[in-house]
Design an enzyme around this catalytic site. Sequence first.
Site: not given
Ligand SMILES: NC(=O)c1ccc[n+]([C@@H]2O[C@H](COP(=O)([O-])OP(=O)(O)OC[C@H]3O[C@@H](n4cnc5c(N)ncnc54)[C@H](OP(=O)(O)O)[C@@H]3O)[C@@H](O)[C@H]2O)c1
Lengths: 77, 247
Positions: B155, B159
């Site tokens: 990851y 990133k």
């Molecule tokens: N949460 C954190 O603390 C955090 C911190 C830093 C960065 N981020 C980044 O922010 C972004 C969103 O994170 P989140 O926490 O909101 O994640 P999340 O709640 O797990 O949601 C992930 C989203 O991505 C979609 N997805 C996953 N694999 C996919 C694929 N192959 N093609 C198309 N869509 C896909 C999922 O769709 P489905 O609902 O259909 O599965 C869902 O809408 C990510 O890039 C993550 O790495 C998050």
Amino acid sequence: MADVLERVTKIIVDRLGVEESQVNLDAKFKEDLGADSLDVVELVMELEDEFDVEISDDDAEKITTVGDAVTYINSKN
Amino acid sequence: MNLDGKIALVTGASRGIGKAIALELARLGADVVINYAGNEQKAKDVSEEIKAIGRRSFIIQCDISDSDAVQSMVKETVDQFGRLDILVNNAGITRDNLLMRMKEQEWDDVINTNLKGVFLCTKAVTRQMMKQRSGRIINISSVVGRIGNAGQANYTAAKAGVIGLTKASARELAARGITVNAIAPGFIATDMTDELPIEAKEQLIGQIPLGTLGEVEDIAAAAAFLASNGAKYITGQVLGVDGGMAM
Ligand SMILES: NC(=O)c1ccc[n+]([C@@H]2O[C@H](COP(=O)([O-])OP(=O)(O)OC[C@H]3O[C@@H](n4cnc5c(N)ncnc54)[C@H](OP(=O)(O)O)[C@@H]3O)[C@@H](O)[C@H]2O)c1
């Protein structure tokens, strides 16, 4: 053939801002017409739209002169 | 801030950060395409919420690591809405494991979705944005891509890769009026961080100068700014929204 060359020439003149007289079959986009790599990508995109053809990335890389473009388009139509 | 008449595509907008970004862009006036991987119902709910505030929206299933699917997603967007102003590369997954235990599959899955997916979507929208001579691309990276994190080699690499990709594409596309920036969220309360064990969470919070997890709205606000006219002179940057974790 003439028609294709005319349409290609118009696109090149518009896009690269060169004189129509500079555009001939032997002219190289980069060396002779001052295009950079991104300009060539854009030219290819416009040719695709103008002539309604799809030019694959592999084929696009081989198009370096005005003549290459005209020949390619003629081969597809 | 105003995004009236803008067309946005947000990947992974069915839940979490992507959902919050999609809703915020819509609130500011944009029409928003909702991409998702498997959660059709959740995607629909987001889309309905957007229509309820008077913006246009539709959902599109697409695995962003699949080149053909990505191309048809972008084509569908342009066919339906006529242009594409804002791409938010948000979709992402985690497959955490210690380096010593990490399976090749875990590595590949995360690189394919989180890094290659961003490349494919960026490549696919570039044609339209170059023609328009304008566009905003916003990539969601992560604080761990800047400072590293044990148990997340895949990851973290992806990133950090997104940050490099952001800078390279910003340089390539600047002459065509397209800006490319990244947001590096810290730890934000979503499904992704919900999975963490309590002790891990407590330990995490100890590393955050502002002392709490972030909210999805914090990221949405940053994305809205980068999409707005006020950010027109900003490109190739990484905006940390992390409570001060990386300085
Ligand atoms: N949460 C954190 O603390 C955090 C911190 C830093 C960065 N981020 C980044 O922010 C972004 C969103 O994170 P989140 O926490 O909101 O994640 P999340 O709640 O797990 O949601 C992930 C989203 O991505 C979609 N997805 C996953 N694999 C996919 C694929 N192959 N093609 C198309 N869509 C896909 C999922 O769709 P489905 O609902 O259909 O599965 C869902 O809408 C990510 O890039 C993550 O790495 C998050």
